[in-house]
Design a protein around this motif. Sequence first.
Motif, PDB file in Angstrom:
ATOM      1  N   VAL A  24      35.971  44.991  57.030  1.00 45.93           N
ATOM      2  CA  VAL A  24      34.807  44.118  57.194  1.00 45.93           C
ATOM      3  C   VAL A  24      33.537  44.949  57.363  1.00 45.93           C
ATOM      4  N   LEU A  25      33.605  46.061  58.100  1.00 49.40           N
ATOM      5  CA  LEU A  25      32.423  46.893  58.348  1.00 49.40           C
ATOM      6  C   LEU A  25      32.000  47.703  57.125  1.00 49.40           C
ATOM      7  N   ALA A  26      32.947  48.052  56.266  1.00 51.06           N
ATOM      8  CA  ALA A  26      32.689  48.976  55.152  1.00 51.06           C
ATOM      9  C   ALA A  26      31.472  48.616  54.292  1.00 51.06           C
ATOM     10  N   PRO A  27      31.265  47.360  53.903  1.00 51.36           N
ATOM     11  CA  PRO A  27      30.121  47.081  53.027  1.00 51.36           C
ATOM     12  C   PRO A  27      28.760  47.062  53.726  1.00 51.36           C
ATOM     13  N   PHE A  28      28.735  47.079  55.045  1.00 50.64           N
ATOM     14  CA  PHE A  28      27.463  46.988  55.758  1.00 50.64           C
ATOM     15  C   PHE A  28      26.795  48.344  55.868  1.00 50.64           C
ATOM     16  N   ARG A  29      25.498  48.352  55.670  1.00 47.08           N
ATOM     17  CA  ARG A  29      24.701  49.577  55.647  1.00 47.08           C
ATOM     18  C   ARG A  29      24.750  50.353  56.968  1.00 47.08           C
ATOM     19  N   GLY A  30      24.801  49.694  58.096  1.00 48.83           N
ATOM     20  CA  GLY A  30      24.760  50.378  59.386  1.00 48.83           C
ATOM     21  C   GLY A  30      26.076  50.949  59.866  1.00 48.83           C
ATOM     22  N   PHE A  31      27.110  50.912  59.022  1.00 49.00           N
ATOM     23  CA  PHE A  31      28.436  51.391  59.419  1.00 49.00           C
ATOM     24  C   PHE A  31      28.998  52.330  58.354  1.00 49.00           C
ATOM     25  N   PRO A  32      28.419  53.543  58.218  1.00 50.11           N
ATOM     26  CA  PRO A  32      28.869  54.446  57.170  1.00 50.11           C
ATOM     27  C   PRO A  32      30.261  55.019  57.447  1.00 50.11           C
ATOM     28  N   ASP A  33      31.037  55.119  56.400  1.00 56.31           N
ATOM     29  CA  ASP A  33      32.348  55.769  56.445  1.00 56.31           C
ATOM     30  C   ASP A  33      33.272  55.271  57.554  1.00 56.31           C
ATOM     31  N   PRO A  34      33.473  53.964  57.672  1.00 54.73           N
ATOM     32  CA  PRO A  34      34.381  53.495  58.726  1.00 54.73           C
ATOM     33  C   PRO A  34      35.804  53.982  58.463  1.00 54.73           C
ATOM     34  N   CYS A  35      36.494  54.345  59.526  1.00 55.10           N
ATOM     35  CA  CYS A  35      37.876  54.798  59.400  1.00 55.10           C
ATOM     36  C   CYS A  35      38.658  54.346  60.626  1.00 55.10           C
ATOM     37  N   THR A  36      39.964  54.358  60.494  1.00 54.26           N
ATOM     38  CA  THR A  36      40.837  53.985  61.595  1.00 54.26           C
ATOM     39  C   THR A  36      41.614  55.211  62.023  1.00 54.26           C
ATOM     40  N   THR A  37      41.619  55.484  63.314  1.00 51.33           N
ATOM     41  CA  THR A  37      42.392  56.604  63.849  1.00 51.33           C
ATOM     42  C   THR A  37      43.316  56.098  64.945  1.00 51.33           C
ATOM     43  N   TRP A  38      44.331  56.868  65.239  1.00 53.91           N
ATOM     44  CA  TRP A  38      45.257  56.524  66.312  1.00 53.91           C
ATOM     45  C   TRP A  38      44.933  57.404  67.512  1.00 53.91           C
ATOM     46  N   GLN A  39      44.894  56.795  68.684  1.00 50.07           N
ATOM     47  CA  GLN A  39      44.655  57.546  69.914  1.00 50.07           C
ATOM     48  C   GLN A  39      45.573  57.022  71.003  1.00 50.07           C
ATOM     49  N   CYS A  40      46.019  57.899  71.830  1.00 54.39           N
ATOM     50  CA  CYS A  40      46.867  57.507  72.946  1.00 54.39           C
ATOM     51  C   CYS A  40      45.966  57.182  74.138  1.00 54.39           C
ATOM     52  N   THR A  41      45.666  55.913  74.296  1.00 54.86           N
ATOM     53  CA  THR A  41      44.837  55.454  75.403  1.00 54.86           C
ATOM     54  C   THR A  41      45.570  54.336  76.127  1.00 54.86           C
ATOM     55  N   PRO A  42      45.219  54.076  77.364  1.00 55.18           N
ATOM     56  CA  PRO A  42      45.955  53.059  78.131  1.00 55.18           C
ATOM     57  C   PRO A  42      45.963  51.663  77.528  1.00 55.18           C
ATOM     58  N   ARG A  43      44.861  51.226  76.930  1.00 55.16           N
ATOM     59  CA  ARG A  43      44.788  49.843  76.458  1.00 55.16           C
ATOM     60  C   ARG A  43      44.703  49.698  74.954  1.00 55.16           C
ATOM     61  N   SER A  44      44.366  50.740  74.242  1.00 53.12           N
ATOM     62  CA  SER A  44      44.221  50.647  72.790  1.00 53.12           C
ATOM     63  C   SER A  44      44.915  51.822  72.123  1.00 53.12           C
ATOM     64  N   SER A  45      45.525  51.555  70.990  1.00 53.47           N
ATOM     65  CA  SER A  45      46.170  52.618  70.232  1.00 53.47           C
ATOM     66  C   SER A  45      45.362  53.028  69.008  1.00 53.47           C
ATOM     67  N   TYR A  46      44.587  52.102  68.454  1.00 53.76           N
ATOM     68  CA  TYR A  46      43.837  52.364  67.230  1.00 53.76           C
ATOM     69  C   TYR A  46      42.346  52.247  67.504  1.00 53.76           C
ATOM     70  N   VAL A  47      41.586  53.132  66.869  1.00 56.88           N
ATOM     71  CA  VAL A  47      40.137  53.132  67.043  1.00 56.88           C
ATOM     72  C   VAL A  47      39.492  53.070  65.673  1.00 56.88           C
ATOM     73  N   VAL A  48      38.582  52.131  65.498  1.00 55.61           N
ATOM     74  CA  VAL A  48      37.779  52.055  64.280  1.00 55.61           C
ATOM     75  C   VAL A  48      36.493  52.818  64.594  1.00 55.61           C
ATOM     76  N   GLU A  49      36.209  53.843  63.796  1.00 54.21           N
ATOM     77  CA  GLU A  49      35.036  54.689  64.024  1.00 54.21           C
ATOM     78  C   GLU A  49      34.151  54.669  62.782  1.00 54.21           C
ATOM     79  N   TRP A  50      32.859  54.926  62.987  1.00 51.72           N
ATOM     80  CA  TRP A  50      31.926  55.025  61.864  1.00 51.72           C
ATOM     81  C   TRP A  50      30.826  55.989  62.227  1.00 51.72           C
ATOM     82  N   GLY A  51      30.183  56.538  61.196  1.00 47.11           N
ATOM     83  CA  GLY A  51      29.056  57.449  61.411  1.00 47.11           C
ATOM     84  C   GLY A  51      29.500  58.817  61.890  1.00 47.11           C
ATOM     85  N   GLU A  52      28.572  59.500  62.534  1.00 43.23           N
ATOM     86  CA  GLU A  52      28.837  60.845  63.053  1.00 43.23           C
ATOM     87  C   GLU A  52      29.833  60.796  64.201  1.00 43.23           C
TER      88      GLU A  52
END
Length: 93
Positions: A24-52
């Motif tokens: 959903v974020l990919a086509p929007f100008r303010g969210f360059p290069d969105p990607c999904t990563t996996w992280q071992c955190t207490p409440r979330s396993s996946y992180v959607v990141e964009w930009g620097e």
Amino acid sequence: MGLTRHGGSFGVDNLAIAAAARDVLAPFRGFPDPCTTWQCTPRSSYVVEWGERPPATWPDENERQAFYGFVRPGSGHPCTPSSASTSCSPMAP
């Protein structure tokens, strides 16, 4: 990326939701290069990141808030929106 925001992220606990959010974020100008990563955190396993990627450490709170765009236009002073919430992702503001 925008006027002041350099990057951002948010965590979810479901890969399908993370992939859908990234798509959903990919086509929007303010969210360059969105990607999904996996992280071992207490409440979330996946992180959607964009930009620097944020630095590993911040000189101070103002620098952290400026990276994520939490500044008043023209003032340079941090302004955390009332809707901001604390994320369990170490990369989230």
